[in-house]
Design a protein around this motif. Structure first.
Motif, PDB file in Angstrom:
ATOM      1  N   ALA A   1       0.833  -1.204   0.000  1.00  0.00           N
ATOM      2  CA  ALA A   1       0.000   0.000   0.000  1.00  0.00           C
ATOM      3  C   ALA A   1       0.870   1.257   0.000  1.00  0.00           C
ATOM      4  CB  ALA A   1      -0.928  -0.002   1.212  1.00  0.00           C
ATOM      5  N   MET A   2       1.965   1.251   0.760  1.00  0.00           N
ATOM      6  CA  MET A   2       2.880   2.394   0.753  1.00  0.00           C
ATOM      7  C   MET A   2       3.473   2.625  -0.632  1.00  0.00           C
ATOM      8  SD  MET A   2       3.100   4.039   3.628  1.00  0.00           S
ATOM      9  CE  MET A   2       4.691   4.853   3.475  1.00  0.00           C
ATOM     10  N   LEU A   3       3.800   1.530  -1.332  1.00  0.00           N
ATOM     11  CA  LEU A   3       4.327   1.680  -2.691  1.00  0.00           C
ATOM     12  C   LEU A   3       3.254   2.237  -3.638  1.00  0.00           C
ATOM     13  CD1 LEU A   3       6.551  -1.485  -3.306  1.00  0.00           C
ATOM     14  CD2 LEU A   3       7.282   0.858  -2.868  1.00  0.00           C
ATOM     15  N   VAL A   4       2.003   1.837  -3.439  1.00  0.00           N
ATOM     16  CA  VAL A   4       0.922   2.414  -4.248  1.00  0.00           C
ATOM     17  C   VAL A   4       0.886   3.930  -4.058  1.00  0.00           C
ATOM     18  CG1 VAL A   4      -1.594   2.545  -4.516  1.00  0.00           C
ATOM     19  CG2 VAL A   4      -0.497   0.330  -4.239  1.00  0.00           C
ATOM     20  N   PHE A   5       0.925   4.363  -2.801  1.00  0.00           N
ATOM     21  CA  PHE A   5       0.922   5.803  -2.527  1.00  0.00           C
ATOM     22  C   PHE A   5       2.140   6.483  -3.159  1.00  0.00           C
ATOM     23  CE2 PHE A   5      -1.438   4.802   1.690  1.00  0.00           C
ATOM     24  CZ  PHE A   5      -2.623   4.647   0.985  1.00  0.00           C
ATOM     25  N   LEU A   6       3.307   5.853  -3.042  1.00  0.00           N
ATOM     26  CA  LEU A   6       4.533   6.450  -3.554  1.00  0.00           C
ATOM     27  C   LEU A   6       4.455   6.648  -5.071  1.00  0.00           C
ATOM     28  CD1 LEU A   6       7.497   7.329  -3.229  1.00  0.00           C
ATOM     29  CD2 LEU A   6       8.141   4.925  -3.442  1.00  0.00           C
ATOM     30  N   PHE A   7       4.078   5.588  -5.807  1.00  0.00           N
ATOM     31  CA  PHE A   7       4.006   5.699  -7.255  1.00  0.00           C
ATOM     32  C   PHE A   7       2.924   6.698  -7.680  1.00  0.00           C
ATOM     33  CE2 PHE A   7       6.216   1.548  -7.295  1.00  0.00           C
ATOM     34  CZ  PHE A   7       7.215   1.865  -8.202  1.00  0.00           C
ATOM     35  N   PHE A   8       1.801   6.684  -6.974  1.00  0.00           N
ATOM     36  CA  PHE A   8       0.712   7.583  -7.341  1.00  0.00           C
ATOM     37  C   PHE A   8       1.125   9.038  -7.116  1.00  0.00           C
ATOM     38  CE2 PHE A   8      -3.510   9.555  -6.315  1.00  0.00           C
ATOM     39  CZ  PHE A   8      -4.028   9.464  -7.598  1.00  0.00           C
ATOM     40  N   VAL A   9       1.758   9.326  -5.983  1.00  0.00           N
ATOM     41  CA  VAL A   9       2.195  10.696  -5.693  1.00  0.00           C
ATOM     42  C   VAL A   9       3.288  11.122  -6.666  1.00  0.00           C
ATOM     43  CG1 VAL A   9       3.362  12.123  -3.980  1.00  0.00           C
ATOM     44  CG2 VAL A   9       1.477  10.642  -3.287  1.00  0.00           C
ATOM     45  N   MET A  10       4.197  10.217  -7.012  1.00  0.00           N
ATOM     46  CA  MET A  10       5.211  10.558  -8.009  1.00  0.00           C
ATOM     47  C   MET A  10       4.557  10.885  -9.349  1.00  0.00           C
ATOM     48  SD  MET A  10       8.161   7.720  -7.183  1.00  0.00           S
ATOM     49  CE  MET A  10       9.043   8.084  -8.699  1.00  0.00           C
ATOM     50  N   GLY A  11       3.536  10.101  -9.712  1.00  0.00           N
ATOM     51  CA  GLY A  11       2.823  10.396 -10.950  1.00  0.00           C
ATOM     52  C   GLY A  11       2.147  11.747 -10.908  1.00  0.00           C
ATOM     53  N   LEU A  12       1.528  12.083  -9.768  1.00  0.00           N
ATOM     54  CA  LEU A  12       0.894  13.398  -9.631  1.00  0.00           C
ATOM     55  C   LEU A  12       1.911  14.516  -9.753  1.00  0.00           C
ATOM     56  CD1 LEU A  12      -1.565  12.721  -6.650  1.00  0.00           C
ATOM     57  CD2 LEU A  12      -2.141  12.912  -9.077  1.00  0.00           C
ATOM     58  N   SER A  13       3.078  14.318  -9.182  1.00  0.00           N
ATOM     59  CA  SER A  13       4.123  15.327  -9.268  1.00  0.00           C
ATOM     60  C   SER A  13       4.576  15.528 -10.707  1.00  0.00           C
ATOM     61  CB  SER A  13       5.307  14.940  -8.381  1.00  0.00           C
ATOM     62  OG  SER A  13       6.358  15.874  -8.523  1.00  0.00           O
ATOM     63  N   LEU A  14       4.787  14.418 -11.416  1.00  0.00           N
ATOM     64  CA  LEU A  14       5.223  14.516 -12.807  1.00  0.00           C
ATOM     65  C   LEU A  14       4.137  15.118 -13.695  1.00  0.00           C
ATOM     66  CD1 LEU A  14       7.016  11.062 -13.102  1.00  0.00           C
ATOM     67  CD2 LEU A  14       8.102  13.303 -12.923  1.00  0.00           C
ATOM     68  N   SER A  15       2.867  14.912 -13.320  1.00  0.00           N
ATOM     69  CA  SER A  15       1.759  15.471 -14.098  1.00  0.00           C
ATOM     70  C   SER A  15       1.526  16.945 -13.802  1.00  0.00           C
ATOM     71  CB  SER A  15       0.465  14.699 -13.806  1.00  0.00           C
ATOM     72  OG  SER A  15       0.589  13.353 -14.204  1.00  0.00           O
TER      73      SER A  15
END
Length: 755
Positions: free
Chosen positions: A432-446
């Motif tokens: 679940a922590m990795l899900v949050f990490l990848f999702f937040v990284m995607g939001l940052s890149l977007s």
């Protein structure tokens, strides 16, 4: 005196329902009611039935309900001043058993209430033989029992000044004898021996049985050291000896002297090496706390069927104790064997570098590496020394993270945990922590929220220490997201490393990290390579935004993994938490241009949303489901025809005994390589048809959550993690074939053809 139903009365309702079949319970209740009615008692007397409780003896042997009990001696005579070895002989009816002093899930040990001896004589303690680990039919209950005749030896000291012609002994004994029900009885058993001063004369009737019992007594004269560790819902025991104490062992059991130390069944994970034994059980309900030591019996069954017992005092695991066990295992196990024979350390180092290099092509790692390379390209004005420092910082982050993960893994394995590479992904909260990490990284890149003004959140120029720190933690991030993957060459290197000393293991993992860091390191140290990189420009912003989509894809894949581990409800809970994180970051981004009051309100609301989102990690919904049967769902979510059996070692042996070859696929939902192999090879109609044509049984072992049986097979083949593909020939005497970690239909079909 017979107290046949006392045990039943003392059972709680839940225990009775678990232990006694309903029809048997009904029969007992009717029998009790029948005996309680006065009219029925009269009828019994008139019909000649005798309800007397008078004990029955034949030649000194007490004839009990489902058991014979007597007092015997090893000698035909007693000698003043000598120790006379006696024994309570318990001989239950076939199918019945008595209990040992080591308590299992139920039953009480045989007990001597009192002795009647001549003046000055003294009886010692019962010498308990090694019991049997006896499962109760139809349940998870285990008893520590004697399934057949047993001698409970007791030394009796005859006074040196004894002057009589006969030495008379009487013992008042109580026991339980059980099958589906337990009968509790007690009786007095007696023995009288002549007294002479000519020395003890062995009784030929019992000499062999006393000798066999003596051989079956546990010893405290040994050099075996015991440790125990409690982690999660498991309790593990490790036993090590500098000798080859377990070289001929076929199986081992640990019998604690207290209840509430371990749950005997159904989980009992055993690892055997010549000088090390590790046994893992589930914790019992209301386990004893603040344990300073655990006393018990280590029972070792040899390959020839003989039993050996060792009285053990296990101490809590410490760093020194774990190191000692690891040293013994390293010395006696030797270097890990690989497919095709043992390899030199140099070969393993080369494998580690190649495996690390290939990791950069994995879909989770490639976006991180690409953005870091573009970040370096964008700083074209930086000096050569600054670029090299970034390369070294990135490399240090990867290498140190690999070594840290490996150290934790080695410590857990030394403590008896059945874990392997990527073990952290078997914890739903980590996924679940990795899900949050990848999702937040995607939001940052977007562009939803900018963590700084530069790519990957560097925020400053390459000349500042913060930039070097960013390179270091980008290396840490790359290693964490690479952990679900096992590249070609990497499995053999890791299998070797986990069988070596800590120093050698760290060397292998360091070179694995070096291989993964090589592309970025080469760019940082080679101006010639940097000249071939594209010129900085607006295209980099577009590329950065495009790289958000692999991050979202990785988050979706990890959500799917989480769904396999904990179910749909847990997956939806984490997806909802990710939505709250997105809202919180959007509010924080908007607050940068808002008035002071709105900015503060947005910040408070955002922090509350983040706290609520992270609280999902503590929800019961993220508890792993028991068992992991493959659902037959591929990565796209579509159903496919899953023509396989769940893996079980006993089933593999059964199939091979019948002449049937078996293909075993050890997999996990978080293993990208595993999923790719299933989609491109193992689930294809061509390969499935070849299995049917060749009579091959296809089995899957799902390691998404921890499974001790699968961990044991991985250890057997020196593999620290999945994937592992084993092709067992139909001939049980033939060696299994290990297939490569990256499969093609041609590779698999060629292996089938070689059977």
């Amino acid at each position: 005196m017979v107290r046949s139903f006392q045990w039943l009365v003392n059972l709680s309702g839940l225990q009775a329902r678990r232990v006694l079949p309903p029809l048997m319970m009904l029969w007992l209740l009717l029998a009790a009611a029948w005996s309680a009615l006065p009219g029925m008692s009269v009828l019994a007397q008139e019909s000649g039935l005798d309800d007397s409780n008078a004990p029955t003896y034949i030649d000194g042997v007490y004839q009990g309900d489902e058991i014979d009990v007597e007092l015997i001696a090893e000698s035909l005579n007693a000698v003043p001043g000598e120790t006379l070895w006696t024994a309570i002989r318990l001989d239950p009816t076939e199918g019945w058993h008595t209990y040992s002093k080591w308590p299992g899930d139920s039953g009480d040990a045989t007990f001597i209430h009192s002795w009647s001896l001549p003046d000055g004589a003294q009886a010692g303690e019962i010498q308990w033989p090694i019991p049997t680990w006896l499962p109760f039919p139809g349940s998870d209950l285990i008893t520590f029992s004697y399934k057949s005749e047993v001698l409970l030896m007791v030394p009796v000291q005859v006074p040196a000044d004894f002057r009589g012609d006969e030495f008379a002994m009487t013992a008042h004994v109580e026991w339980q004898v059980c099958d589906l029900i337990c009968l509790i009885e007690d009786a007095e058993v007696s023995l009288t021996l002549p007294v002479s001063g000519e020395g003890l004369r062995p009784d030929p009737q019992w000499a062999d049985e006393f000798a066999a019992t003596r051989d079956n007594l546990p010893t405290d004269d040994h050099a075996i050291e015991g440790l125990f560790a409690i982690a999660g819902d498991r309790v593990s025991f490790s036993f090590n000896a500098n000798t080859q104490a377990f070289a001929d062992a076929d199986d081992v059991w640990f019998f604690p002297e207290q209840r509430r130390i371990l749950k005997p069944g159904p989980l009992r994970d055993v690892t055997l090496m010549p000088g090390v034994v590790q046994i893992t059980h589930a914790q019992p309900r209301r386990m004893l706390t603040d344990l300073e030591q655990v006393n018990g019996l280590l029972a070792v069954q040899q390959n020839n069927g003989e039993m050996r017992g060792y009285q053990i005092t296990a101490e809590p695991a410490s760093a020194d104790g774990l190191a000692a066990i690891a040293a013994v295992a390293r010395e006696q196990a030797g270097p890990g064997s690989l497919a095709g024979g043992e390899q030199s350390l140099l070969t393993i180092v080369i494998f580690a570098i190649l495996g690390g290099l290939i990791l950069n092509l994995m879909p989770c790692v490639f976006p991180v590496l690409s953005l870091k390379v573009l970040n370096l390209t964008a700083k074209g004005g930086a000096s050569s020394g600054q670029k090299k420092m970034h390369g070294l910082a990135y490399t240090a982050g990867i290498v140190l993270t690999f070594m840290a993960l490996a150290s934790v893994l080695l410590a857990l394995r030394a403590g008896g945990e059945a874990v392997g590479w990527a073990f952290q992904l078997q914890s739903p909260w980590f996924v679940a922590m990795l899900v949050f990490l990848f999702f937040v990284m995607g939001l940052s890149l977007s562009g939803v929220y900018e963590f700084g003004t530069r790519l990957m959140g560097v925020g400053d120029s390459l000349t500042t220490s913060k930039g070097y720190k960013s390179s270091f933690f980008t290396g840490v991030l790359a290693t964490v997201v690479a952990s679900p993957c096992t590249a070609p060459f990497m499995g053999a290197a890791l299998g070797f490393a986990l069988a070596q000393s800590w120093l050698v293991a760290m060397l292998v993992f360091a070179f694995l990290g070096l291989g993964m860091a090589l592309p970025f390191l080469a760019l940082a140290f080679s101006p010639a390579l940097m000249k071939h990189m594209p010129k900085p420009g607006p295209w980099m912003v577009t590329f950065k935004e495009f790289m958000a989509f692999p991050m979202y894809a990785a988050a979706l894949w990890l959500l799917w993994v989480l769904g396999v581990q904990v179910g749909v409800n847990g997956m939806v809970a984490v997806a909802s938490a990710a939505l709250l994180l997105a809202l919180a970051l959007w509010l924080l981004q908007k607050s940068s241009s808002a008035a002071t009051g709105w900015r503060r309100a947005n910040t408070v609301v955002s922090l509350v949303l983040i706290a609520v989102a992270l609280s999902v990690l503590r929800m019961p919904l993220l508890e792993p489901r028991l068992g992991n049967p493959d659902s037959g769902v591929d990565m796209s979510g579509a159903d496919y025809e899953a023509d396989f059996e769940p893996f079980a070692s006993a089933r593999v042996a059964e199939l091979r005994e019948g002449g049937n070859p078996v293909l075993v696929n050890m997999t996990a939902a978080w293993c990208i390589t595993c999923l790719a192999n299933e989609q491109t090879t193992l689930s294809t109609q061509r390969v499935q048809q070849a299995m049917r044509d060749n009579g091959i049984t296809y089995m899957k072992g799902d390691w998404t959550n921890q499974d001790p049986e699968i961990s044991r097979v991985l250890d057997e083949f020196d593999r620290p993690s999945v994937p592992l593909y084993i092709l067992y020939p139909g001939d049980p005497s033939a060696e299994p074939v290990i297939l490569p970690q990256l499969l093609t239909p041609a590779i698999v079909l060629d292996a089938f053809a070689s059977l």
